[in-house]
Design a protein around this motif. Sequence first.
Motif, PDB file in Angstrom:
ATOM      1  N   GLU A   1       0.835  -1.206   0.000  1.00  0.00           N
ATOM      2  CA  GLU A   1       0.000   0.000   0.000  1.00  0.00           C
ATOM      3  C   GLU A   1       0.867   1.253   0.000  1.00  0.00           C
TER       4      GLU A   1
ATOM      5  N   ASN B   1       2.288   1.841  -3.454  1.00  0.00           N
ATOM      6  CA  ASN B   1       1.229   2.351  -4.342  1.00  0.00           C
ATOM      7  C   ASN B   1       1.001   3.845  -4.118  1.00  0.00           C
TER       8      ASN B   1
ATOM      9  N   LYS C   1       4.260   1.247  -9.525  1.00  0.00           N
ATOM     10  CA  LYS C   1       3.251   0.470 -10.245  1.00  0.00           C
ATOM     11  C   LYS C   1       3.666  -0.992 -10.318  1.00  0.00           C
ATOM     12  N   THR C   2       2.669  -1.870 -10.291  1.00  0.00           N
ATOM     13  CA  THR C   2       2.910  -3.294 -10.461  1.00  0.00           C
ATOM     14  C   THR C   2       3.158  -3.557 -11.939  1.00  0.00           C
TER      15      THR C   2
END
Length: 150
Positions: free
Chosen positions: A128, A131, A136-137
């Motif tokens: 979290e 983010n 970014k994933t």
Amino acid sequence: MNIKLTDFDRNCIDEYVNLFISVFSKEPWNDEWKSTDHAKSYLMEIVKTPGFRGYVAELDNKVVGVIIGHIVKWWQGDEYFIKEFFVETNLQGKRIGKRLDEFMKEKLVSEETETIVLLTERTIKAYEFYNKQRYKTSNDTVFMVHNLKK
């Protein structure tokens, strides 16, 4: 809160190791290092990596946060790979990590580093946090593990 942000100082490694063990021995990680020396060896392996960069947050002359990793040359530009990022447990959520992250990014931009990469788990608060810091994933990258003891 008067936070001082500085570059990693190898002479302070013992203080960094103590904070590292303190943070990661608690939930959600519950790491069980064999010894302080073993944890120190782990951190020193990172420090000795070519391209090493480290950043530290201090509160009242006490280390409360550390980011360590290394820059690697990549065809798309230099990448900084965060190996460890930890903030004193009782100070998490007080913007110290955010400020340390911003300090790191400023330093890396000044060195013309293009990208920051890291590994974390989706099920912990760190995910979290990253983010919120606009990490970014990746849809293209997969982290794979093969356990040799099973």
